[in-house]
Every structure is written in C-alpha cells, then in structure tokens.
Scaffold this motif. Structure first.
Motif, PDB file in Angstrom:
ATOM      1  N   ASN A 678      45.565  38.689  38.638  1.00 59.37           N
ATOM      2  CA  ASN A 678      46.606  38.184  39.547  1.00 59.37           C
ATOM      3  C   ASN A 678      46.449  38.736  40.954  1.00 59.37           C
ATOM      4  N   VAL A 679      45.276  39.319  41.220  1.00 64.80           N
ATOM      5  CA  VAL A 679      45.029  39.949  42.514  1.00 64.80           C
ATOM      6  C   VAL A 679      43.864  39.251  43.184  1.00 64.80           C
ATOM      7  N   LEU A 680      43.863  39.151  44.467  1.00 66.57           N
ATOM      8  CA  LEU A 680      42.792  38.530  45.230  1.00 66.57           C
ATOM      9  C   LEU A 680      41.542  39.388  45.170  1.00 66.57           C
ATOM     10  N   MET A 681      40.385  38.748  44.945  1.00 66.47           N
ATOM     11  CA  MET A 681      39.094  39.432  45.003  1.00 66.47           C
ATOM     12  C   MET A 681      38.383  39.067  46.295  1.00 66.47           C
ATOM     13  N   GLN A 682      37.686  40.043  46.869  1.00 66.67           N
ATOM     14  CA  GLN A 682      37.022  39.833  48.154  1.00 66.67           C
ATOM     15  C   GLN A 682      35.551  40.225  48.083  1.00 66.67           C
ATOM     16  N   ASN A 683      34.792  39.509  48.908  1.00 66.38           N
ATOM     17  CA  ASN A 683      33.379  39.857  49.138  1.00 66.38           C
ATOM     18  C   ASN A 683      32.593  39.922  47.819  1.00 66.38           C
ATOM     19  N   VAL A 684      32.602  38.813  47.082  1.00 65.56           N
ATOM     20  CA  VAL A 684      31.816  38.721  45.850  1.00 65.56           C
ATOM     21  C   VAL A 684      30.384  38.359  46.232  1.00 65.56           C
ATOM     22  N   ARG A 685      29.436  39.150  45.796  1.00 66.17           N
ATOM     23  CA  ARG A 685      28.038  38.962  46.208  1.00 66.17           C
ATOM     24  C   ARG A 685      27.107  39.557  45.173  1.00 66.17           C
ATOM     25  N   ILE A 686      25.802  39.348  45.373  1.00 68.39           N
ATOM     26  CA  ILE A 686      24.763  39.948  44.524  1.00 68.39           C
ATOM     27  C   ILE A 686      24.269  41.217  45.204  1.00 68.39           C
ATOM     28  N   GLY A 687      24.271  42.303  44.446  1.00 67.66           N
ATOM     29  CA  GLY A 687      23.842  43.586  44.985  1.00 67.66           C
ATOM     30  C   GLY A 687      22.368  43.864  44.734  1.00 67.66           C
ATOM     31  N   ASP A 688      22.092  45.007  44.143  1.00 69.67           N
ATOM     32  CA  ASP A 688      20.703  45.392  43.892  1.00 69.67           C
ATOM     33  C   ASP A 688      20.075  44.475  42.847  1.00 69.67           C
TER      34      ASP A 688
END
Length: 859
Positions: A678-688
């Motif tokens: 129920n919370v906003l997620m930010q900056n979803v990306r692929i890391g290493d």
C-alpha cells in the motif's frame, strides 16, 4: 607325456561334476584318466573359441560377460582360463572392482580352481572400500587349501592385529577364520588355538565377543572332543564383559552340562550373585541353565532354580518374566501334568550344529553378472537362464539362410553379365534424362554448376540489352528463332536414335561375347562417350550463340521460373556444399528476407528461389511474425521474484518471442512489476549484473514511480549464448536490493525457421547418430492436429512444417545463440515418439526433454 584317449560321448552340454568337483586342481591334474572333456557341438565349440580372445579386453564389462558365458556353457576344464582375466580387471575403480568381486565370490563357491595361485591378488589394500574388503575376505576363505593355508592364515592374523582397521573388517576376518576351521578339519585346532589366544589377550570387547561366538559354533561341531576349550572359556568368564560373549559361554555350559557335571552347578552359583546386573540376553541364558540343571540334578540345584524364578518374577523385561512364569507352571505345579511329563524333551532338546556358509550363498541363485545378483534379491524384470534342452536340437536351425539372389551371385559368369547390364542401364538412364530435359537446361546441366550460372547470367544480361535497344522488333525474328530451335530438336532426336541403335548392338554383342572381348567393347564405349561429350559441347556453344543473337527478351516471371529448374538438376554432394556456390543460398543461410509478412499456423512452404538468389525456406522470419503465430495471452509466464522475498515487489517474466532491437541473438523478455504493498515504490531498476562469459543483458529504463497495488510492464533483452544458463542480476528499489536469476526454457533458445517437408527430410537425413535424440511420451492421437501444433509451439519457438504424413508433426527452428546458427528439427509422432535433430546436440536434447516433461501441455 599325457596319453591321448578317445573322448566318450556324454549327455548334451553336461559337465562331469560328480565327485571330481570337490577335488582340487592338483588332484585333477594327477588323475588324468578320470577327467575327460565332453564332446561339444561344432557351433558350441566355435562360440567358445571365438569369444576366448575377448578375455584380453581392457573393458571389465566385456571380460565379465565372457566369464559368464564360460561359467554356464564351457566344460569345467576350460573355465579355468577365465580366472586370470578376472583378476586382471580387479585393478579398476571401486565400483567396477566391487561388481567383479561380487561375481568372483559366486564363482569361487563352485569353481575354486579358477583362482589357484591368485590368492595374493585378494589381499586387502589400504585403499579398498569396506564392501570390497569384505568380499575379498570371503574369497580368501574359499581359496584356502593345503598349499596356501599358512600364507592366508598369516594374512588373517595381520588383519586382526592391525588396530587401525575398521572393527567391521576385524569381525569379518574372525568369521572367515571360523569358516576355514569348519571347512578344513586339518586346520581346526590351529584356528581354535589362535582364537583362544585372542580371547585371553585382547582388550577389544567386540573382538572378544566375535571370537567367542565363532568358538561356540566350532565347539558344536564336535563337543566331546573340545571339553577342554569349554573349561578354558569358563575360567575366563569373569574377564569377558561383552554380553554376546557371556551369553555364548553360559549357553555352552547349559548345553553340555553332562560333559562337565562338576563344574556346571558351581558356574550357576557364581552367576546368581550378579544376576540382577546382567543384560537381558545373559539373564535368559542363566534361566535356561538353571532349568537344565534342575531337570538333571534336582537334589542339588532345586534351591538355585527357585531363587532364579523368584528373581525373574520382578524383572523389568517382560520376556524374562514370561519365561520364568512358564517354567514355574510346568515344573513346580500340577497344572500341566502332560507337559511336565515331557519337560525333558522341551527343555533338554539337542540342537543341530550350525553350518558355516559363505555370505554370497544367497546370491548364487541368481544369474551371474545380473542386477539381481549384485543386490542379492529379485529385481523387477529379472529373467532366469533356462535349463538345457533334454534333446539335442538339430544343427540345421543355425545354418545361414541363403536367398535366391545370393545363390545367383555364386555363379561368376552370370554375376559379370548382370554387372555389365546394370552399368548399361544406368548409363542409358542418364542419357535419357539429359535428352528429355529442356533445350537450355540440357546444355547448362552438361557443362556443370559454373556454366549454368554463367549462362543464366549472360542470358539475362543480353536479353536486357536487346530489350533496351530494339523494343519495336517484328514477329519475323521470333519465327526465325523458333525455326532454328525446331531444327536443333530434330538433330538431337536423330543423334539419340543413332545412340540407341549403337547401344543395342553393343548390348547384344557383349551378352554373347566371352571375357576376351570385354576389353575391346570397353574401349569402344570410351571412344563413343568422348565423341558424345564433344558433340554436346559444340551444341551448347551453338545454342549459347543463338540465344544471344536471336532469343527474344525474356520476361521477369519466366526467368524466375527457369532458374529453379536449372538449379534443381545440379547434383548436390552434401548439405555443407550448398552454401559455397556463388549466387546460391544454403539451407543453413541466416539471411533475412527483404519483406517479412506475418505468418499464421497454417504455413504453406515453397521450395522456390527469390529474385535475390536465396531460398525462401531458409529465411528466418522476424520476431513479430513468430509472435503472431500464437495468442500472446497463452505464452508461458514464470515467477522471477516473489513478493515475500522482494519487499512487496512481485515480478513475473515471459518470453515475448519478438525481434530484439539489439541483435538477432537476443531474447526479448517482458517483466511485469507488481507492487503488492500500500506504499509507493520509487526508482525500480536493474542493479549489478552477474553474467557468465558470452552472455549479454540490456536493462529496462528506470521506473521512477510504481504506485501501490499497480502493475507496470517493461522489457529487457538477454543473450544467453545458446545455452540454458541463468542470467543473474539484482532488482533494486527504494526498499532494498533483491538478487534474482532468470532461466530460459530450451524452447526459447531457437528462432522459427520456415521449411518445406522435402527440405526438412533432406536436413534430417544428415542429422543422424549423435545428432539425434529420441524419447517417448504418452500417445496424443486423440487430439486434433491444430491443438497439437499449438501446444508444441507454446513450448518451442518454432515453425510447423506442412507434413503430408498422417500422425507426424514436424517443427523447424534455428539455434539462437552461437556463431554456427545450427538448424533444430523436431518430429512428433502421435503414437508417443518425439525426435529432435541438430548439430547443437545438447540443445536439441534439452528441447525434446522439455516437451517430454510437460505432458500436460500435450495432453
């Protein structure tokens, strides 16, 4: 020198295994007159003699198979040849050594002479496994005889003294000594002395217990002769602490109390003092001893018997309580008068002496070198070797069947004539095929591959020039060209008639002539062939010149139709040569057509050649065309990251089978990012990225915001290098970093390839043997064709081949990774056979196994 005696005919395939089987090899060599080999059938003797050289093989399986054959089929005198070969293959890995020893342990039970002089080969080594060491001890105990008894007994003594060895091996060594003492009466006293010394000096309770058990079994063989040993064991009873050993000594006192009448009551008196501290099995033997002494000496032993019953009445073990209650009821009350009268038979009955047998005796009932023999119990599918027939079968049933064709081949004269006639028929066949072709095609095919290409190019170029210069030519030129072609046809037919007449004359002459005239006829044929070749070359030159001057400009459609015909007549040596010629594309070509149209499930393939010179069937369709064959909603979806492990982020992936913008070898993978919180997620990306060598990964653009309970779809592009290996990377959000591994299915590592059925079959012929994988699956003959095709295409990214064979479904694709771009072919039989073929052997096997493991997709 040995005297030669006539061999007496004996029973069918029988060995003389009467009293001679128990004698050793020395006694057999001394009694030559008694050992006579049976007369063997010629086929039987040939089988044994032809397999005997295989004993020198370096493969242990081959040697073991030959040994099995000789064990069951060879006379006893010939079986001895196998022993040395079996000993040789013992020097192998542990698994092979165990299996060979298992078979040797069975062979030595009935044929110990096979391994005479090889006892040292079975001595224990430091690297031997416990299982192999136990089998070696068993074989050594079977090989003991008068000549090697001292050697083997010294070896056994060394094993017992070696404290570094496993206690299981030490106990097995003591048991082996007991077997030697029981089987060889001359060695019994020696073995007993050694065991008694071990009991008195050893501090290992387990070793002492095993020694006492073996001594008790040996005493039972002749108790009257070994009273002294019983008394020695009684003296050492206080020092023996192991419960099995104490129980064995007490049992001997009770069983042979009549041999030691003065000692037995005193032993019982001493044992009653420590009755409550003894173990259960020792208490049971004390109870039995008191019962026996009560029946034989009631005056002196009745109080002790009553005392033991009273002590047993309140014992914690119910077996002791029940036995004491039974003895009291039978012997001390009047409730069971009939049993009391037969009390001596119940409690004083004698037991038979135990038999010493080898542990491998249980495996002897199974066929040698079988799985049931190796595991010593019946395994599903085991088939016993049948007995020999009572009547000798007719030897003619083993004669080779001679066909009528092979009988004719025995006649040299007729075979020569047939061979010559076949050559003439073949040459005539090629002549007819050359003359029956079209005018332009016949000249091109006679000159070879290079000339056909050059002629076709020159025709097209000259026609284009003439069409540009003289577009308004009249119909007279066309008529003259037709007249010239008609005259050339007449000349060709006349030449053909002459050739047929000459060939018919030579045929009749060669059939009637002898072998001396064969050389003259062959030289004449050579000259005629040379003349025909020259005439054909001249005719081709004339036709080429006439075509340049007088031929009308051909249309584009006509040139497209004529080129495949010319190419179809060219001989093809192999599939590898298809891509080496200029202007001709190989079946393995990876070129992309200029215009790729979306394809449907019903694909009608064509073997024609495109105007650019490449086969349409060899073209790899675009990814969009491949994806359009199936409903995207039906593509398989897999879970990449569970929300419980991803901080509320649930990720699923699916291979879209679309063309990647980053290269042909890349897979397009759609990721569905679902925020379950129920919370906003930010900056979803692929890391290493932790990729193996040869792998590539193009990530998706960063997802800045992923609202609560929402889903966002992104695409990544991965090059797996044509192998089923995981692409490992990290998914990063503002909540944390989560490592994931994306593993492709084998069916996603190929691109669809459009082939016609003849092209499919042609490629399949070259992919046999190691390039072929064949598996079975449940029959699917109850499913419609469209459903079977669709379900296979869901598992494998391929194109269906339009097959004319009912019940056979064929699919074609090309290896997505690597430089070779090998073709992958899959054929499915509705009766339950799945075949995969490719030079990428591992990939084709994985694709076939994926289809086999997912029967629900096909069902």
């Amino acid at each position: 020198k040995k005297k030669k005696k006539k061999k007496k005919k004996k029973a069918f395939y029988s060995d003389d295994e009467s009293s001679k089987s128990s004698s050793s090899s020395e006694s057999e060599s001394s009694s030559e007159d008694e050992d006579e080999e049976p007369e063997l059938d010629p086929d039987h003797a040939m089988l044994l003699s032809s397999t005997l050289p295989l004993l020198r093989s370096r493969n242990a399986g081959v040697v073991m198979s030959v040994a099995t054959l000789f064990h069951y089929l060879a006379p006893r005198a010939q079986v001895a040849k196998v022993g040395k070969s079996l000993v040789r293959v013992l020097k192998n890995n542990r698994e092979t050594q165990y299996l060979v020893l298992k078979n040797i342990a069975t062979l030595v039970l009935s044929r110990p002479e096979m391994f005479d002089g090889s006892a040292k080969e079975f001595f224990l080594r430091a690297h031997d496994s416990t299982a192999s060491a136990l089998l070696k001890l068993e074989v050594l105990s079977q090989l003991v005889n008068e000549s090697n008894s001292q050697l083997i007994m010294r070896e056994f003594n060394a094993y017992i003294k070696d404290t570094s060895r496993d206690t299981v091996l030490i106990a097995a060594t003591i048991q082996a000594i007991g077997r030697v003492a029981a089987w060889h009466p001359s060695l019994t006293d020696t073995c007993l002395r050694g065991l008694m010394t071990l009991i008195s000096n050893s501090k290992n309770e387990q070793m002492v217990a095993e020694s006492v058990v073996v001594v008790r079994a040996l005493v039972q063989q002749a108790p009257e002769q070994r009273v002294r040993i019983i008394k020695q064991l009684i003296k050492r009873l206080e020092n023996i602490k192991a419960a099995p050993a104490r129980a064995s000594v007490i049992w001997m006192v009770g069983a042979y109390h009549n041999l030691i009448p003065q000692v037995a009551p005193d032993v019982l008196r001493e044992l009653l003092k420590v009755f409550k501290t003894e173990s259960t099995q020792v208490k049971l033997q004390i109870l039995n001893l008191s019962c026996r002494l009560f029946l034989t000496e009631p005056d002196t032993c009745t109080p002790m018997f009553v005392y033991v019953l009273d002590m047993s009445r309140y014992d914690t073990d119910f077996d002791i309580r029940d036995r004491a209650r039974m003895m009291r009821t039978i012997l001390l009350t009047d409730k069971c008068d009939k049993l009391k009268e037969k009390a001596s038979q119940i409690f004083l009955g004698e037991r038979k002496a135990p038999e010493f047998y080898a542990p491998s005796r249980d495996s002897e009932s199974f066929s040698l070198n079988s799985l049931s023999h190796a595991v010593s119990h019946h395994v599903a599918g085991y088939i016993e070797i049948p007995d020999f027939p009572e009547d000798v079968p007719d030897g003619s049933i083993r004669d080779p069947i001679i066909s009528s064709s092979s009988e004719r081949s025995d006649n040299k004269t007729s075979s020569k004539k047939d061979e010559k006639r076949m050559k003439r028929e073949v040459s005539d066949f090629y002549k007819e095929s050359d003359s029956s072709g079209s005018e332009d095609d016949s000249s091109d095919s006679s000159d070879g591959k290079g000339s056909s290409d050059s002629d076709s190019d020159s025709d097209s170029s000259s026609s284009s020039d003439d069409s540009d210069s003289s577009k308004g030519s009249s119909s007279d030129s066309d008529d003259s060209a037709r007249e010239k072609k008609a005259s050339q046809k007449k000349k060709a037919s006349a030449k053909k008639a002459k050739q047929e007449e000459s060939s018919s004359d030579t045929d009749s002459d060669s059939d009637d002539s002898d072998s001396d005239s064969d050389s003259d006829s062959s030289t004449e044929r050579r000259k005629k062939k040379q003349e025909e070749a020259k005439k054909k070359a001249k005719a081709a030159e004339q036709k080429a010149a006439a075509a340049k001057k007088d031929a009308p400009p051909p249309s584009k459609n006509k040139s497209k139709e004529e080129k495949p015909k010319a190419k179809a007549q060219e001989p093809v040596a192999s599939l590898i040569d298809l891509g080496d010629q200029q202007g001709v594309s190989s079946l393995l070509d990876t070129s992309t057509p200029s215009s790729a149209k979306p394809l449907t499930l019903q694909v009608e393939t064509s073997g024609g050649i495109s105007p650019q010179g490449s086969k349409q069937a060899a073209a790899t369709p675009t990814g969009k065309a491949a994806a359009s064959m199936l409903d995207k909603d039906k593509l398989l979806v897999h879970n990449l990251l569970h929300f419980a492990n991803g901080g509320g982020l649930n990720v699923e992936y699916c291979f879209t089978r679309e063309e990647s913008m980053y290269g042909v070898g890349m897979n397009t993978v759609k990721l569905s990012l679902h925020n379950t919180t129920n919370v906003l997620m930010q900056n979803v990306r692929i890391g290493d990225k932790r990729l193996e060598a040869g792998m590539e990964l193009e990530p998706f653009s960063d997802v800045a915001l992923l609202p609560a309970s929402s889903t966002n779809s992104v695409k990544i592009h991965i090059n797996f290098g044509g192998k089923m290996r995981s692409a490992k990377f990290d998914l990063v959000t503002d909540k944390g970093t989560y490592p994931v591994a994306l593993t492709p299915s084998a069916g996603e590592l190929v691109n669809p390839l459009l082939l016609s059925e003849p092209e499919f079959d042609e490629l399949a012929k070259g992919l046999r043997g190691m390039h072929e994988c064949k598996l079975t699956l449940p029959p699917v003959d109850d499913k419609p064709a469209e459903e079977i095709r669709e379900k296979v295409l869901l598992l494998c990214n391929m194109y269906p081949v339009d097959s004319q064979t009912e019940g056979i479904y064929k699919f074609a694709g090309r290896d997505l990774g690597g430089e070779a771009k090998n073709v992958v072919l899959v054929a499915l039989d509705v009766q339950g056979t799945l075949v995969g073929r490719s030079e990428s052997t591992l990939l084709s096997r994985q694709i076939v196994k994926v289809t086999q493991r997912r029967p629900d997709r096909l069902r």
